[in-house]
Every structure is written in C-alpha cells, then in structure tokens.
Design a protein around this motif. Structure first.
Motif, short mmCIF file in Angstrom:
data_model
loop_
_atom_site.label_atom_id
_atom_site.label_comp_id
_atom_site.label_asym_id
_atom_site.label_seq_id
_atom_site.Cartn_x
_atom_site.Cartn_y
_atom_site.Cartn_z
N UNK A 18 9.36 -7.42 1.19
CA UNK A 18 10.07 -8.38 0.35
C UNK A 18 9.83 -8.09 -1.13
N UNK A 19 9.05 -7.06 -1.39
CA UNK A 19 8.73 -6.67 -2.77
C UNK A 19 9.50 -5.39 -3.13
N UNK A 20 10.58 -5.52 -3.91
CA UNK A 20 11.38 -4.33 -4.25
C UNK A 20 10.64 -3.33 -5.12
N UNK A 21 9.47 -3.72 -5.66
CA UNK A 21 8.72 -2.80 -6.52
C UNK A 21 7.69 -1.97 -5.75
N UNK A 22 7.58 -2.20 -4.45
CA UNK A 22 6.60 -1.46 -3.65
C UNK A 22 6.95 0.03 -3.66
N UNK A 23 5.96 0.87 -3.94
CA UNK A 23 6.17 2.32 -3.97
C UNK A 23 5.30 2.99 -2.91
N UNK A 24 5.68 4.23 -2.56
CA UNK A 24 4.90 4.97 -1.57
C UNK A 24 3.48 5.25 -2.06
N UNK A 25 3.28 5.69 -3.32
CA UNK A 25 1.89 5.91 -3.79
C UNK A 25 1.03 4.66 -3.67
N UNK A 26 1.59 3.51 -4.01
CA UNK A 26 0.82 2.27 -3.90
C UNK A 26 0.47 1.99 -2.44
N UNK A 27 1.43 2.19 -1.55
CA UNK A 27 1.19 1.97 -0.12
C UNK A 27 0.04 2.84 0.37
N UNK A 28 0.07 4.12 0.00
CA UNK A 28 -0.98 5.05 0.44
C UNK A 28 -2.33 4.65 -0.15
N UNK A 29 -2.35 4.28 -1.42
CA UNK A 29 -3.61 3.89 -2.07
C UNK A 29 -4.23 2.68 -1.38
N UNK A 30 -3.39 1.69 -1.08
CA UNK A 30 -3.90 0.46 -0.47
C UNK A 30 -4.43 0.73 0.94
N UNK A 31 -3.74 1.58 1.69
CA UNK A 31 -4.20 1.92 3.03
C UNK A 31 -5.51 2.69 2.97
N UNK A 32 -5.61 3.60 2.00
CA UNK A 32 -6.84 4.39 1.83
C UNK A 32 -8.01 3.49 1.44
N UNK A 33 -7.73 2.52 0.57
CA UNK A 33 -8.78 1.61 0.13
C UNK A 33 -9.29 0.75 1.27
N UNK A 34 -8.42 0.51 2.24
CA UNK A 34 -8.82 -0.30 3.40
C UNK A 34 -9.48 0.54 4.48
N UNK A 35 -9.67 1.83 4.22
CA UNK A 35 -10.33 2.70 5.18
C UNK A 35 -9.46 3.07 6.36
N UNK A 36 -8.14 3.10 6.16
CA UNK A 36 -7.21 3.47 7.24
C UNK A 36 -7.01 4.98 7.23
N UNK A 37 -7.39 5.69 8.32
CA UNK A 37 -7.16 7.14 8.38
C UNK A 37 -5.68 7.43 8.65
N UNK A 38 -5.00 7.94 7.65
CA UNK A 38 -3.55 8.12 7.74
C UNK A 38 -3.16 9.49 8.27
N UNK A 39 -2.16 9.50 9.17
CA UNK A 39 -1.52 10.75 9.57
C UNK A 39 -0.24 10.94 8.78
N UNK A 40 0.40 9.82 8.42
CA UNK A 40 1.65 9.88 7.66
C UNK A 40 1.96 8.49 7.14
N UNK A 41 2.76 8.43 6.09
CA UNK A 41 3.25 7.16 5.55
C UNK A 41 4.62 7.41 4.95
N UNK A 42 5.47 6.42 5.06
CA UNK A 42 6.83 6.61 4.53
C UNK A 42 7.38 5.27 4.06
N UNK A 43 8.33 5.36 3.15
CA UNK A 43 9.03 4.19 2.61
C UNK A 43 10.50 4.57 2.59
#
Length: 326
Positions: A269-294
C-alpha cells in the motif's frame, strides 16, 4: 468534448427477499467503449446485467440504456441491445445456420438468410453451419451464441462471462470479435472472472463490491491505486515467519506464504517502497535471502486489494445468468 453514455445508471437497487443484491449501483459507460464489470462472486454483477437488459425491474434508482429509460421505455431498450449470457441460448437440435436464421426472423431482420450467412462467415463458423448446435465444441457454441446476439446489429452488447470454460484458442477468438465490435462503434459491457480478459479488452473497469461500484477507471488507473507486489524467496524455510513479519510491516497487507516454494509476498500500500529498501529490511531482520523482487501490480492484485475477495453476502448473484438470453 461532451461524453455520450450508452449506459448510465444512478442508485440502482434490487432485493431478493432479505438479500440486497444491488445497493445503489452508479455506472457510466461511454459510447463505443468496452467496460469491464468485475467483482467477487455475489457482488451483484449479473444482477446488474439482468436489470440493464430489462430482465429484472429495479426496486429503486434509474438508468438509461442506448438513450432510453430502462423502465418507461423497456421495449425500446430491448430493440437496441444484444445479450450473451453465461449459458447457451441456441437450440441444440438446430444447426448453426438454422439458429441464426431463427434469431434473425424473431428480430424481424430483413433477409434473415443473408444475415445468418454473413455472421457464420464473420465468426469462422463454417464447421457449425450445418451441424446441430448440441454437437459443437464449447468454443464454437459460444461463438454461435455471440453471433446470435448480433443478428440485429445492437448499439450495446452485454456479455456475461462469455469465455467461461473455454480453451485459450477459443477465448482469443472471442476477444478478437469483441475488439472488432468496438472498432465498429458497438458499446460492450463485459462481466468476467478472468482478470487478464478485462485487462486486454476493457477501456474502463467498474469494480463492483457488495452491490455498489467501489472503484472505476482504466486498468492502468486502477493498478495505480495499489502499490507494487513485493516478494521474497528465503534460503531457509524456517525464516518464512520473519520474512512475513517484515512484509507485513512494509506493505500494510497480509502476506501470502508458500512453504513449498519458500516465498512470501504481499501487495504494497506504500507506492514509495523500493527493492533496495525491501532487501535492507529483510537483511536487518536476519532473513537469509535467495531472491527478492518488486513487480508492478496486476489486476489480480487490484481485485484482491480493493474488494472483499469473494466474501460478499449477495449469494444469489452467482446463478442469475441462467436467465440471460440473446
């Protein structure tokens, strides 16, 4: 430039016993356009079509179709419209040619035989011309239904889920026919369960929810009402819960989890959400990412975000189309 409307309704209401199928439907369909009527099952779409085609009388409100008052000039409305319902209206014992000639004679079309042959050729129905309609494939029968609704060259054509159950090739033939009708100036009001269909065909969409039009606009305008779809693929399934918590916070929507694919996603619901921000927030939460997309939203995302997703209490609506005839 003044817009002329082929269909214009204000405050249409319809009740079936204790069920309020329509609760003040406001709809405006410009001449020569394709309007998609979308909504969850039971939202009131088919009831709206039945009202606008004079098969039902509204309990309240008003409407004009093809320039005529829906109630006071019902006969004039019927002379200006064509209808293809959810279920076949042709006679299964008659051939395709016989069906079209019968419809043409019923509508007092001059030279019924010539008009039938013209429609058989236009809709690629050579295989249906001399075979009983009951022996035709689903795609051929739906095209025959559509041809039958056009014997009188209507100003406004109502299509109630015209491609339900069809294979992709048959669906494409119907889509081509709708585009051709629009090019000739026919106004088309289309209800459909296939959001891709509305996205490809409709100039404007009216999103119906709980008996009212909740949102209107072009497919692009409606997509702009919701943000992008955010999705994360985690390297460890145990991290799905943490990823879901991050997406819940960032998007404001309940995430969907797929344990087999190890994915979690949500419409933002946030039109300002960006992929870098998504990745940063997931990394900060200790989520081991294989991929992320927007990715940009689809009409499916719009549908789920802007309607109740099928929990409407207008349960009578799903079967109304059985009474629609060409």
């Amino acid at each position: 430039m003044t817009t002329t409307y082929a269909v214009l309704s204000e405050g249409l209401e319809k009740r079936f016993g204790t069920v309020r199928a329509l609760r003040g439907l406001d709809l405006a369909v410009a001449e020569g356009t394709v309007c998609g009527l979308l909504g969850p099952n039971g939202a009131g779409k088919t009831t709206a079509v039945r009202l606008l085609t004079t098969l039902l009388r509204p309990d309240a409100g008003s409407a004009r179709v093809a320039g005529h008052d829906l109630v006071r000039e019902a006969a004039a409305v019927r002379r200006r419209i064509g209808v293809t319902g959810q279920y076949a209206s042709v006679d299964g014992d008659l051939t395709g040619r016989q069906n079209l000639r019968l419809f043409a004679r019923l509508h007092r079309v001059r030279d019924a035989a010539a008009r039938a042959d013209e429609l058989l050729d236009r809709f690629g129905l050579a295989d249906a011309a001399d075979r009983p309609a009951s022996t035709l494939s689903g795609g051929l029968r739906r095209r025959l239904d559509l041809a039958a609704s056009l014997v009188r060259r209507p100003d406004v054509l109502f299509l109630d889920e015209p491609t339900t159950g069809l294979d992709p090739a048959s669906r494409n033939r119907i889509w081509e026919a709708v585009r051709a009708l629009k090019a000739e100036g026919t106004t088309v009001l289309l209800t459909t369960q296939y959001l891709e269909e509305a996205d490809r065909l409709a100039d404007d969409i009216a999103l119906v929810d709980r008996g009212r039009v909740a949102h209107t606009g072009s497919p692009a305008e409606l997509k702009a009402l919701v943000g992008a779809y955010a999705e994360a693929v985690v390297a460890d399934a145990a991290a799905l819960g943490r990823a879901a918590a991050v997406l819940d916070r960032l998007t404001g929507a309940e995430p969907a989890l797929d344990h087999e694919r190890r994915t979690v996603g949500a419409v933002s619901t946030d039109p300002t959400l960006t992929l870098p921000r998504l990745v940063r927030e997931l990394d900060a939460a200790g989520v081991p990412l294989a991929d992320a997309r927007l990715r940009p939203p689809t009409l499916d995302d719009v549908f789920l975000r802007l309607t109740d997703g099928g929990d409407s209490d207008n349960s009578n609506d799903s079967d109304d189309g059985k009474e629609l005839v060409a």
